[in-house]
Write an enzyme that holds these catalytic residues in place. Structure first.
Site, PDB file in Angstrom:
ATOM      1  N   TYR A  11       0.858  -1.182   0.000  1.00 32.04           N
ATOM      2  CA  TYR A  11       0.000   0.000   0.000  1.00 32.04           C
ATOM      3  C   TYR A  11       0.894   1.231   0.000  1.00 32.04           C
ATOM      4  O   TYR A  11       1.835   1.320   0.780  1.00 32.04           O
ATOM      5  CB  TYR A  11      -0.903  -0.005   1.237  1.00 32.04           C
ATOM      6  CG  TYR A  11      -1.771   1.220   1.367  1.00 32.04           C
ATOM      7  CD1 TYR A  11      -2.811   1.463   0.472  1.00 32.04           C
ATOM      8  CD2 TYR A  11      -1.559   2.149   2.393  1.00 32.04           C
ATOM      9  CE1 TYR A  11      -3.617   2.594   0.591  1.00 32.04           C
ATOM     10  CE2 TYR A  11      -2.365   3.267   2.525  1.00 32.04           C
ATOM     11  CZ  TYR A  11      -3.389   3.483   1.625  1.00 32.04           C
ATOM     12  OH  TYR A  11      -4.180   4.593   1.744  1.00 32.04           O
ATOM     13  N   LYS A  52       4.947   9.216   8.634  1.00 25.19           N
ATOM     14  CA  LYS A  52       4.772   8.642   9.963  1.00 25.19           C
ATOM     15  C   LYS A  52       5.783   9.163  10.995  1.00 25.19           C
ATOM     16  O   LYS A  52       5.630  10.264  11.483  1.00 25.19           O
ATOM     17  CB  LYS A  52       4.751   7.113   9.869  1.00 25.19           C
ATOM     18  CG  LYS A  52       3.564   6.631   8.972  1.00 25.19           C
ATOM     19  CD  LYS A  52       3.298   5.166   9.081  1.00 25.19           C
ATOM     20  CE  LYS A  52       2.269   4.677   8.070  1.00 25.19           C
ATOM     21  NZ  LYS A  52       0.906   4.585   8.528  1.00 25.19           N
ATOM     22  N   ASP A 104       9.500   2.940  -0.869  1.00 28.70           N
ATOM     23  CA  ASP A 104       8.526   3.612  -0.001  1.00 28.70           C
ATOM     24  C   ASP A 104       8.828   3.234   1.443  1.00 28.70           C
ATOM     25  O   ASP A 104       8.593   2.099   1.875  1.00 28.70           O
ATOM     26  CB  ASP A 104       7.111   3.181  -0.415  1.00 28.70           C
ATOM     27  CG  ASP A 104       6.029   3.835   0.448  1.00 28.70           C
ATOM     28  OD1 ASP A 104       6.376   4.544   1.412  1.00 28.70           O
ATOM     29  OD2 ASP A 104       4.838   3.626   0.136  1.00 28.70           O
TER      30      ASP A 104
HETATM   31  C1  LIG Z   1       4.086   2.230   3.050  1.00 30.19           C
HETATM   32  C2  LIG Z   1       3.067   3.329   3.025  1.00 30.19           C
HETATM   33  N1  LIG Z   1       3.107   4.253   2.047  1.00 30.19           N
HETATM   34  C3  LIG Z   1       2.224   5.261   2.005  1.00 30.19           C
HETATM   35  C4  LIG Z   1       1.234   5.391   2.955  1.00 30.19           C
HETATM   36  C5  LIG Z   1       0.269   6.518   2.874  1.00 30.19           C
HETATM   37  O1  LIG Z   1       0.509   7.436   3.908  1.00 30.19           O
HETATM   38  P1  LIG Z   1      -0.645   8.414   4.426  1.00 30.19           P
HETATM   39  O2  LIG Z   1      -1.650   7.562   5.136  1.00 30.19           O
HETATM   40  O3  LIG Z   1       0.082   9.380   5.317  1.00 30.19           O
HETATM   41  O4  LIG Z   1      -1.211   9.086   3.214  1.00 30.19           O
HETATM   42  C6  LIG Z   1       1.159   4.456   3.997  1.00 30.19           C
HETATM   43  C7  LIG Z   1       0.108   4.550   5.021  1.00 30.19           C
HETATM   44  O5  LIG Z   1      -0.089   3.706   5.846  1.00 30.19           O
HETATM   45  C8  LIG Z   1       2.105   3.401   4.032  1.00 30.19           C
HETATM   46  O6  LIG Z   1       2.090   2.478   4.995  1.00 30.19           O
END
Ligand SMILES: Cc1ncc(COP(=O)(O)O)c(C=O)c1O
Length: 435
Positions: A143, A270, A238
């Site tokens: 995700y 985060k 990511d």
């Molecule tokens: C690996 C990863 N990338 C991107 C995101 C998206 O971040 P946000 O919820 O701050 O938009 C998340 C959210 O949990 C994530 O775990």
């Protein structure tokens, strides 16, 4: 534990907000029951609007590495707020936060944004702008936020284009995305052999946590970096979830730094926001130079680099020392091994998978979970029973079997013992509910 106030607030919430929540997983749809409305947090503990207390193993889905309301973070935020909450100009704190990120990771330049979704969306636009190509490769079960082109699932067969996973995402957008099984080198080779010249980038969670914890097989990230390099595509790692959490340099500190490779672009969120809306993307100087105002690829944000959020993030990162990581790792190890012992004693088929201090338990009899297709074969009923038994005993787990459990450096002996005490009865509940 009785929760009439949460019930009442959930009814009010549903009258004004779809599903009563501002992010779907909070609604408890996967486990049933009423989501608890939290009123305060301190250290390892959350307190709900009914006065019930819980040891928090969600930690805001990752950010709260230091625990809730760390006094230094609260003080830094208070001081920042008192100086005004947003100016729409450059500030010194955002430079210091960018310097901290550059010091801990291989990125040469950073751009701050407000959410992980914004970070991955912007990284992909930049990769497309830099390469002049359109296709994106991602893995099923990873995700990256709710970016149109990343809400795609695998089409029929390998190296075919994705189909959208939600109404509202045009098929034309999903069709720009190739979705492959995680940890599958052959699938990656095939996709690049067939479409390599059209692939702008491959994006992957540096160590997936959004299908439960599914670590990369040894050398898998190095293989991805090398494959991208060979085909002139960018490798986007990511680290929104793993960044500054699994080590001071995130997952890259665990594999890339040791093996000697670097991603072209990285995304963060985060922990670096210290509980505030702050995220970032960064990478190679020549790629980042394509970004507006230095280059032609447009990207902007009214609240990007917000002074309160950057004060929280900077303070959090400066406090995230080796001792902090050692403590979080130890807490995670203790809770994870006690959970698996309790489930084994109760005869519940399960599998613990961990990547440093991120771990999850799959309610499955599979010997390993290397990808999403295997993760999906869990016994949802057993997890549901386990989750509610823990909640009733004051332990707040992620309300879905497909999530990592998160701890903090504030999880002291009392908090850890509270979790350990709850586990045997929850394991019995799971045994009673299993298929
Ligand atoms: C690996 C990863 N990338 C991107 C995101 C998206 O971040 P946000 O919820 O701050 O938009 C998340 C959210 O949990 C994530 O775990």
């Amino acid at each position: 534990m009785p929760h009439p106030e949460s019930d009442s607030w959930f009814a009010r919430a549903r009258a004004v907000t779809p599903g009563g929540v501002n992010s779907p997983v909070r609604a408890f749809a996967a486990v049933g029951g009423t989501p608890r409305f939290m009123a305060s947090g301190e250290g390892a503990w959350l307190r709900d609007v009914d006065g019930n207390e819980y040891v928090d193993l969600v930690c805001s889905w990752g950010p709260m590495l230091l625990g809730h309301a760390h006094p230094d973070v609260v003080a830094a935020v208070g001081a920042a707020v008192a100086r005004g909450t947003s100016y729409g100009t450059p500030t010194t704190t955002e430079v210091e936060l960018a310097e901290e990120i550059v010091a801990r990771t291989p990125v040469e330049r950073v751009r701050l944004v407000s959410s992980g979704t914004e970070a991955t969306m912007s990284a992909i636009r930049l990769a497309r702008g830099f390469t002049g190509r359109d296709l994106v490769v991602k893995f099923a079960g990873c995700y990256h936020g709710h970016v149109d082109s990343l809400l795609a699932s695998a089409g029929s067969g390998l190296a075919t284009f994705g189909v959208s996973t939600t109404p509202g995402v045009p098929e034309s957008s999903a069709a720009q995305t190739l979705v492959l099984p995680y940890n599958d080198r052959n699938a990656v080779e095939t996709a690049f052999a067939e479409h390599g010249e059209r692939i702008a980038c491959l994006i992957t969670e540096a160590s997936p946590g959004n299908m439960g914890v599914v670590p990369p097989a040894p050398g898998f990230n190095a293989f991805l970096a090398e494959t991208c390099r060979r085909h002139g595509a960018l490798f986007v790692s990511d680290e929104v979830m793993t960044g500054f959490r699994v080590s001071r340099s995130g997952q890259w500190g665990v594999d890339g730094a040791v093996e000697g490779w670097t991603p072209d672009l990285m995304t963060f969120g985060k922990v670096m926001g210290g509980g505030f809306p702050a995220a970032a993307f960064g990478g190679r100087a020549d790629v980042m130079a394509m970004l507006s105002p230095e280059g032609p690829v447009y990207q902007a944000g009214t609240l990007s680099g917000n002074p309160v959020a950057t004060a929280a993030g900077l303070t959090t990162l400066r406090l995230a020392t080796d001792e902090v990581y050692a403590r979080v790792d130890e807490v995670a190890r203790t809770i994870a091994s006690a959970a698996t012992e309790a489930l084994t004693a109760a005869g519940v088929p399960h599998l613990l998978q961990a990547n440093g201090n991120m771990f999850s338990i799959f309610f499955t009899d599979a010997p390993a979970v290397p990808d999403y297709a295997t993760a999906a074969l869990q016994d949802a009923g057993a997890f549901r029973a386990f989750f509610h038994a823990m909640l009733d005993r004051g332990v707040y787990l992620p309300p879905s079997a497909f999530e990592a459990w998160f701890c903090s450096a504030a999880h002291d002996e009392r908090a850890v013992q509270h979790v350990l005490d709850a586990l045997p009865a929850a394991a019995q509940a799971a045994a009673g509910a299993g298929a």
